[in-house]
Design an enzyme around this catalytic site. Structure first.
Site, PDB file in Angstrom:
ATOM      1  N   ASP A  99      -4.354   5.492  11.287  1.00 16.05           N
ATOM      2  CA  ASP A  99      -3.436   5.098  10.229  1.00 16.05           C
ATOM      3  C   ASP A  99      -2.117   5.846  10.373  1.00 16.05           C
ATOM      4  OD1 ASP A  99      -2.089   4.438   7.962  1.00 16.05           O
ATOM      5  OD2 ASP A  99      -3.728   4.850   6.571  1.00 16.05           O
TER       6      ASP A  99
ATOM      7  N   HIS B 163       0.479   5.081   6.381  1.00 20.82           N
ATOM      8  CA  HIS B 163       0.384   5.750   5.088  1.00 20.82           C
ATOM      9  C   HIS B 163       0.504   7.263   5.258  1.00 20.82           C
ATOM     10  CE1 HIS B 163      -1.921   1.895   4.751  1.00 20.82           C
ATOM     11  NE2 HIS B 163      -1.003   1.753   3.813  1.00 20.82           N
TER      12      HIS B 163
ATOM     13  N   SER C  92       0.807  -1.222   0.000  1.00 20.93           N
ATOM     14  CA  SER C  92       0.000   0.000   0.000  1.00 20.93           C
ATOM     15  C   SER C  92       0.839   1.272   0.000  1.00 20.93           C
ATOM     16  CB  SER C  92      -0.958   0.004   1.202  1.00 20.93           C
ATOM     17  OG  SER C  92      -0.252  -0.224   2.410  1.00 20.93           O
TER      18      SER C  92
END
Length: 300
Positions: free
Chosen positions: A271, A274, A56
């Protein structure tokens, strides 16, 4: 504004109230980083195919670059398609394709009828779909993030030996060696530019009170260098030249750039892996662009 940002990276769209994180720029010491010129990159790679391969974080960087090129040509009749694990951003004006192949570990993760999900450290059959590109940008990072029931495999296989788990940095090194052998055997560096994007960090979090919501949330507060797992050594021992795009330092300084509670999970998530877009991955692509134009000048 990029209209096709994935929800997990769209921090402003997910309600992030501040914009200060958008104003930082990476300024290395000892050199001047050239300004990213999207139209120049489009001209240089007209008619070419660029493939990002990885997890990702590859998605994060690929989407950043698609947005940066779209900003350079906002009236483009671009198309954005996804088939299986392959996403394609195509700009017909320059006949250029930016593609993303999701392969989190680069080596094969297969479903075995008896064992379940098996990560095969010495197998890379999925590499057949990576051939024929003008540029390949690899990444694999999630080896050490998930443990217990969050583990994405049931077993790890190396040769004829099967393990429930093993030291993640050792596994990462073995997987990277398998990938390096595949590159040496299958990629012609005279036709394909090769990069390995490295961000060697471990992420920890610290609870803090969010009284306004009457619940606890987690903020991305500290990230420590995890080491490369021998990544640089593997690259230096390859017969095929692969450029290491080491973005650890410019990323390590930007804990403010994570989605945190403004990612896909909202206030229930946190998160810290990211990066918001626009944001830190734009710097990665600025560094990539700098390498590309510097290499081109050195060949004149």
């Amino acid at each position: 504004m990029c209209s096709f940002i994935e929800k997990q990276f769209d921090c402003l769209g997910n309600g992030r109230p501040d914009k200060a994180y958008l104003k930082y720029r990476w300024k290395p010491s000892g050199c001047e980083l050239p300004k990213f010129n999207g139209q120049d990159l489009l001209r240089r790679y007209q008619g070419k195919k660029i493939l990002f391969v990885g997890d990702s974080l590859s998605l994060n960087q690929w989407q950043s670059l698609t947005c940066m090129l779209h900003a350079a040509l906002p009236q483009s009749n671009f198309t954005l398609n996804k088939t299986g694990n392959l996403s394609t951003f195509y700009m017909p004006e320059y006949n250029i394709s930016l593609m993303l192949s999701r392969s989190a570990f680069l080596v094969d993760l297969v479903l075995d009828k008896k064992l379940g999900r098996v990560l095969k450290l010495d197998s890379i059959q999925n590499g057949d779909s990576w051939k024929g590109y003008d540029m390949l940008i690899f990444n694999t990072w999630h080896w050490w993030l998930h443990k217990g029931n969050q583990k994405p495999w049931d077993y790890i296989q190396q040769g004829d030996k099967v393990y429930e788990d093993m030291d993640r940095l050792v596994a990462f090194g073995e997987g990277l060696r398998t990938w390096s052998k595949w590159v040496d055997s299958n990629v012609n560096p005279a036709k394909t530019k090769l990069f390995f994007q490295g961000i060697f960090l471990l992420i920890t979090t610290q609870h803090h009170a969010t009284a306004k919501l009457n619940q606890s949330a987690e903020g991305c507060t500290r990230r420590n260098a995890a080491g490369s797992g021998g990544g640089e050594g593997v690259l230096s021992n390859m017969t095929t030249a692969v450029r290491l795009l080491d973005v650890t330092t410019p990323s390590e300084l930007r804990k403010d750039g994570h989605p945190s509670v403004y990612g896909i999970g909202g206030q229930k998530g946190n998160d810290c892996s990211h990066w918001c877009l626009a944001g830190v991955p734009d710097t990665w692509n600025q560094l990539l662009y700098a390498i590309l134009i510097t290499d081109a000048k050195s060949k004149i």
